[in-house]
Write a protein that holds these residues in place. Structure first.
Motif, PDB file in Angstrom:
ATOM      1  N   LEU A   1       0.850  -1.185   0.000  1.00  0.00           N
ATOM      2  CA  LEU A   1       0.000   0.000   0.000  1.00  0.00           C
ATOM      3  C   LEU A   1       0.890   1.240   0.000  1.00  0.00           C
ATOM      4  O   LEU A   1       1.747   1.398   0.875  1.00  0.00           O
ATOM      5  N   ILE A   2       0.704   2.098  -0.990  1.00  0.00           N
ATOM      6  CA  ILE A   2       1.450   3.354  -1.082  1.00  0.00           C
ATOM      7  C   ILE A   2       0.510   4.496  -0.731  1.00  0.00           C
ATOM      8  O   ILE A   2      -0.567   4.631  -1.320  1.00  0.00           O
ATOM      9  N   VAL A   3       0.905   5.321   0.229  1.00  0.00           N
ATOM     10  CA  VAL A   3       0.128   6.498   0.618  1.00  0.00           C
ATOM     11  C   VAL A   3       0.954   7.721   0.233  1.00  0.00           C
ATOM     12  O   VAL A   3       2.097   7.866   0.678  1.00  0.00           O
ATOM     13  N   CYS A   4       0.379   8.588  -0.589  1.00  0.00           N
ATOM     14  CA  CYS A   4       1.139   9.726  -1.098  1.00  0.00           C
ATOM     15  C   CYS A   4       0.219  10.925  -1.276  1.00  0.00           C
ATOM     16  O   CYS A   4      -1.004  10.798  -1.235  1.00  0.00           O
ATOM     17  N   PRO A   5       0.770  12.121  -1.495  1.00  0.00           N
ATOM     18  CA  PRO A   5      -0.062  13.277  -1.817  1.00  0.00           C
ATOM     19  C   PRO A   5      -0.805  13.064  -3.135  1.00  0.00           C
ATOM     20  O   PRO A   5      -0.344  12.319  -4.008  1.00  0.00           O
ATOM     21  N   THR A   6      -1.927  13.728  -3.291  1.00  0.00           N
ATOM     22  CA  THR A   6      -2.749  13.567  -4.496  1.00  0.00           C
ATOM     23  C   THR A   6      -1.950  13.838  -5.762  1.00  0.00           C
ATOM     24  O   THR A   6      -2.091  13.134  -6.766  1.00  0.00           O
ATOM     25  N   SER A   7      -1.087  14.830  -5.729  1.00  0.00           N
ATOM     26  CA  SER A   7      -0.352  15.222  -6.926  1.00  0.00           C
ATOM     27  C   SER A   7       0.667  14.185  -7.373  1.00  0.00           C
ATOM     28  O   SER A   7       1.185  14.261  -8.479  1.00  0.00           O
ATOM     29  N   LEU A   8       0.955  13.191  -6.528  1.00  0.00           N
ATOM     30  CA  LEU A   8       2.007  12.230  -6.865  1.00  0.00           C
ATOM     31  C   LEU A   8       1.491  10.830  -7.181  1.00  0.00           C
ATOM     32  O   LEU A   8       2.286   9.941  -7.483  1.00  0.00           O
ATOM     33  N   LYS A   9       0.178  10.603  -7.117  1.00  0.00           N
ATOM     34  CA  LYS A   9      -0.307   9.231  -7.264  1.00  0.00           C
ATOM     35  C   LYS A   9      -0.018   8.661  -8.645  1.00  0.00           C
ATOM     36  O   LYS A   9       0.379   7.488  -8.772  1.00  0.00           O
ATOM     37  N   TYR A  10      -0.161   9.474  -9.684  1.00  0.00           N
ATOM     38  CA  TYR A  10       0.130   8.952 -11.020  1.00  0.00           C
ATOM     39  C   TYR A  10       1.629   8.915 -11.298  1.00  0.00           C
ATOM     40  O   TYR A  10       2.089   8.149 -12.140  1.00  0.00           O
ATOM     41  N   GLN A  11       2.375   9.749 -10.601  1.00  0.00           N
ATOM     42  CA  GLN A  11       3.830   9.657 -10.713  1.00  0.00           C
ATOM     43  C   GLN A  11       4.315   8.306 -10.196  1.00  0.00           C
ATOM     44  O   GLN A  11       5.164   7.658 -10.818  1.00  0.00           O
ATOM     45  N   TRP A  12       3.761   7.874  -9.076  1.00  0.00           N
ATOM     46  CA  TRP A  12       4.115   6.555  -8.530  1.00  0.00           C
ATOM     47  C   TRP A  12       3.728   5.446  -9.510  1.00  0.00           C
ATOM     48  O   TRP A  12       4.508   4.522  -9.762  1.00  0.00           O
ATOM     49  N   LYS A  13       2.541   5.544 -10.041  1.00  0.00           N
ATOM     50  CA  LYS A  13       2.084   4.522 -10.998  1.00  0.00           C
ATOM     51  C   LYS A  13       3.018   4.464 -12.198  1.00  0.00           C
ATOM     52  O   LYS A  13       3.412   3.376 -12.649  1.00  0.00           O
ATOM     53  N   SER A  14       3.384   5.627 -12.712  1.00  0.00           N
ATOM     54  CA  SER A  14       4.274   5.694 -13.866  1.00  0.00           C
ATOM     55  C   SER A  14       5.636   5.086 -13.557  1.00  0.00           C
ATOM     56  O   SER A  14       6.194   4.330 -14.366  1.00  0.00           O
ATOM     57  N   GLU A  15       6.177   5.395 -12.388  1.00  0.00           N
ATOM     58  CA  GLU A  15       7.500   4.872 -12.015  1.00  0.00           C
ATOM     59  C   GLU A  15       7.470   3.357 -11.837  1.00  0.00           C
ATOM     60  O   GLU A  15       8.395   2.650 -12.250  1.00  0.00           O
TER      61      GLU A  15
END
Length: 839
Positions: free
Chosen positions: A288-302
């Motif tokens: 489970l990854i918890v991150c700021p809203t602005s970074l959720k797709y950045q995590w997915k992309s990485e």
């Protein structure tokens, strides 16, 4: 008479209770009494709180004193379980967090139960006789160090004492053999007596100790603690730097850790790598990854870029999220901090093996609702990421460590007493022995600075950071996209677009790009955006060390205006360059940024894209991406140039699922683009037909226009066209032959230097006459720029001339209608007639 006597007795009791209460309210919450140690003071405070607050207590077992109790706190609406075994500290238990971490052996809930129980003489006598249970139990003792202990009961006591010698020491504390063969001990104990008890926290503590020992042994056996092991070359689809391999290994060995590397060292890829190692070697099945809203797709992309693991972003309404929690089987699940409070029931059911917290400074305030809820997410392993674990005060680091390893820093009162420096009146004036904190955390916290690993790093690291837009931004973006799609379909149907349609096309493409930054750039009224918060988050982390400086670029002056306001509000000193700044002032801006340590940020439009030396900065943030890759490289060259002594980080903010993301994928910043589709400038209406076809093809691929879009025969209403013209798009980057001139998106800057008028909005309203003048000036400016370049001139001539079958050349200019030609000739005739009269 008896009634009066009883009444007097009750009054005396009431006065006595009130007097006792007043006598007990003598301990200050803010200043330690000189006659008490810190632990005595903290214990007294908890007793005082228990007496003065109305806890609701219920006996859960049969015994009137030595029993289990539920304690309800009306103030917090929380209920805790308390086990009473005696009056002395350490004998009892409470399920609250404070009891487990304060090392006092008590808490306000235990003290509330003891206060109620000792109110009667009979109970006080029972306490004096002591707790002598018939059953034997294994429990976890919460002292300076947590330790598993055994308490032998009255039944089968000799047999249990004999068994305990094999697995516990003379102080009743478990031995290494007891840890390694705990199940064997439990089996033998249950055979001796069916009422034998092992409490859950003791059982989990033993299992965690054994798992960590076995994990370290396994890593050593597989030689994974050697970063030269080829294992790391196949762990991910990326070449890892040695320090990143060390970070992955550190996380794997620690189990729960904080990676606090400087920004730009790749904390994300280290966390993903550690998760993959856990998956491959330790049977982790859910992250489970918890991150700021602005970074959720950045995590997915990485994740998709570096691994073959499945990944899902949990989003939408609560019902939709609930379905995703239950039914999505992806290895990685990504959520945002703001949904945690509402989703806690589903997160408990999810039971992730590993939790990754990104930008963990979001939980630095332990009183915040999100912070408290995030810390309730249970998992075997945890990786917490932040480059700024400590920004303003020690309590921030302590709050983050409550999630990572809540026992490492000891009780908060002791931690603060050891490191705070206070005046006699209790005012905080400084800190001490901070290096000792690092020593205490060295097995759970990893922090590297750029200068430590500089030789391992490339001179420049580029990163595209994907940022989601608000719903309002996306609605505006889709509206402009539909207009572009309509024009593309019209071009496909007719094979031709007149000048006005071509201008509309370019205007709407620019509007799509503008709203990706903020709706304010378009209308100067609304403020729907996410990029500005992301810029500030990046700056907060980057500037925390005190040594780094940053440059922030945007094509739009209005975007830089919003960022300037945020910097001002936060008290961050910056230099601000835009098209309205006189050339005589630019030298002072550069001097301040280069020489003043307090000036941390250089904020600029593309007016500063050329000719500036900003090597004092090592971070560049591009709020938006130019069409022309040459302009992007010109921005980067401001800091990535001779004289730069630091590793440079470039961060490009890209709005997810928009024209910006399509630009990355289809244009890919290839060097040939500037000399191809858009070499004559994004606002040019003089593109040759072949290049215009290239433009339309590229735009069509980016827009992916829907087949259902109708192609109306009438043009965009005049008022709408005039509205978008007021954005002065002609003043945006005019690119010619690799060089760049940039005016800002406010033509009025030439008059008011970019400042707002008295009504609080930038002056943009001009008369129709001024519009004509400005459009004409832009037209002739572009003609002049084109004719100054032989190559561009040749291209212009080729695009407006054509040869017939006999080889004669003719002028070929697309026009909207014959009336346009007639009006133009009439205008020219009038001009010459006027000159003849003057002569």
């Amino acid at each position: 008479m008896q009634t009066k006597t009883a009444s007097k007795q009750n009054q005396k009791k009431t006065k006595k209770k009130k007097a006792n209460k007043e006598n007990r309210e003598t301990v200050s919450y803010h200043r330690k009494p000189e006659d008490l140690s810190h632990s005595e003071w903290q214990t007294a405070l908890r007793k005082q709180f228990a007496v003065n607050n109305p806890f609701k207590i219920k006996n859960l077992d049969g015994h009137e004193v030595f029993s289990d109790f539920s304690v309800f706190n009306p103030a917090t609406k929380n209920t805790y379980k308390v086990a009473i075994r005696g009056m002395e500290p350490g004998a009892n238990f409470c399920s609250c967090y404070d009891f487990k971490t304060n090392q006092l052996g008590t808490c306000k809930h235990i003290e509330a139960v003891l206060f109620q129980l000792t109110a009667t003489r009979r109970n006080r006598e029972i306490f004096q006789m002591g707790f002598n249970p018939h059953y034997t139990s294994v429990y976890l003792f919460y002292g300076e160090e947590r330790v598993v202990k055994i308490r032998v009961g009255s039944e089968e006591s000799n047999a249990f004492k004999k068994l305990a010698k094999e697995y516990f020491d003379k102080n009743d504390c478990i031995t290494q053999k007891g840890v390694e063969h705990f199940e064997t001990f439990l089996e033998k104990a249950h055979q001796l007596h069916p009422d034998f008890r092992c409490y859950n926290d003791a059982f989990e503590f033993v299992l965690n100790m054994r798992e960590q020992f076995n994990r370290h042994e396994y890593i050593a056996k597989r030689a994974l603690d050697n970063i030269d092991n080829k294992y790391f070359d196949t762990l991910m689809k990326a070449k890892l730097f040695p320090y990143q391999k060390q970070g992955i290994l550190f996380a794997a060995k620690a189990g729960r850790c904080l990676i606090a590397d400087d920004m730009g060292l790749g904390k994300t890829i280290q966390a993903i790598g550690a998760a993959m190692l856990y998956k491959n070697e330790f049977n982790v099945q859910q992250v489970l990854i918890v991150c700021p809203t602005s970074l959720k797709y950045q995590w997915k992309s990485e994740i998709e870029k570096f691994t073959d693991a499945t990944v899902a972003v949990i989003e939408g309404g609560q019902a939709k999220r609930m379905e995703q929690y239950k039914n999505d089987e992806s290895f990685f699940k990504i959520i945002t901090y703001n949904v945690v409070p509402n989703d806690m029931p589903y997160l408990r059911e999810l039971e992730p093996d590993l939790v990754i917290l990104d930008e963990a400074q979001r939980i630095k305030n332990w009183n915040a609702k999100i912070s408290m809820q995030v810390k309730k997410i249970a998992s075997r392993f945890a990786i917490v990421l932040t480059g700024t674990p400590l920004e303003n005060k020690l309590e921030e680091l302590y709050s983050i460590m409550q999630f990572v390893a809540p026992f490492h820093l000891g009780p908060l009162y002791e931690f603060l007493n050891s490191h705070q420096i206070k005046e006699a009146n209790g005012k905080l004036i400084g800190y001490k022995d901070l290096n000792k904190i690092g020593e205490r955390l060295r097995d759970v916290m990893l922090r590297r600075h750029k200068k430590e690993v500089l030789k391992q790093l490339p001179a420049r690291m580029d990163k595209n950071l994907f940022v989601p837009m608000t719903l309002e931004q996306m609605d505006m973006h889709e509206g402009y996209k539909q207009e572009v799609a309509r024009l593309i379909l019209k071009w496909q149907r007719l094979g031709f677009l007149d000048e006005k349609d071509r201008q509309r096309l370019l205007i709407n493409l620019n509007l799509m790009r503008m709203v990706c930054d903020s709706s304010y750039i378009v209308d100067q009224e609304t403020r729907y955006d996410t990029k500005i918060n992301e810029v500030m988050n990046i700056l907060d982390e980057a500037l925390a060390s005190g040594d780094d400086k940053a440059v922030v670029f945007s094509q739009w002056e209005r975007m830089t205006r919003l960022i300037a306001a945020e910097l001002t509000e936060r008290g961050i000193e910056f230099s601000y360059l835009h098209g309205g700044v006189e050339s005589s002032r630019r030298k002072d801006l550069l001097h301040n940024f280069a020489n003043r340590d307090s000036c941390k940020v250089f904020l600029s439009t593309d007016a500063g894209g050329v000719g500036l030396n900003l090597q004092s900065a090592s971070l560049l943030i591009n709020c938006d991406i130019p069409w022309n890759p040459a302009v992007l490289e010109q921005r980067i060259a401001r800091i990535y140039r001779m004289g730069q002594k630091k590793q440079v980080n470039i961060i490009n903010l890209v709005s997810k699922d928009t024209i910006e993301e399509k630009m990355l994928g289809l244009l890919a910043f290839k060097s040939g683009m500037a000399a191809g589709v858009l070499d004559a400038g994004e606002s040019s209406v003089f593109l040759g037909e072949s290049k215009f076809k290239q433009l339309m093809k590229t735009v069509g691929e980016m827009i992916e226009e829907p087949a259902t879009v109708e192609t109306p025969t009438e043009s965009t209403p005049a008022d709408e066209f005039e509205k978008v013209q007021q954005l002065e798009l002609f003043e945006n980057t005019v690119e010619t032959n690799g060089s760049s001139y940039s005016g800002d998106d406010d033509v009025s800057n030439n008059n008011n230097n970019g400042h707002e008028n008295g009504n609080g909005s930038a002056t943009t309203q001009t008369s129709n006459a001024n519009d004509v003048i400005q459009l004409g000036a832009a037209f002739f400016g572009k003609i002049a720029a084109t004719l100054a370049d032989p190559v561009a001139t040749k291209q212009l001539v080729q695009s407006i001339t054509e040869k017939d079958a006999s080889g004669k050349s003719y002028l070929k200019i697309p026009v909207e209608s014959e009336n346009v030609v007639a009006n133009m000739l009439q205008l020219i005739g009038g001009f010459f007639a006027g000159n003849a009269k003057m002569n």
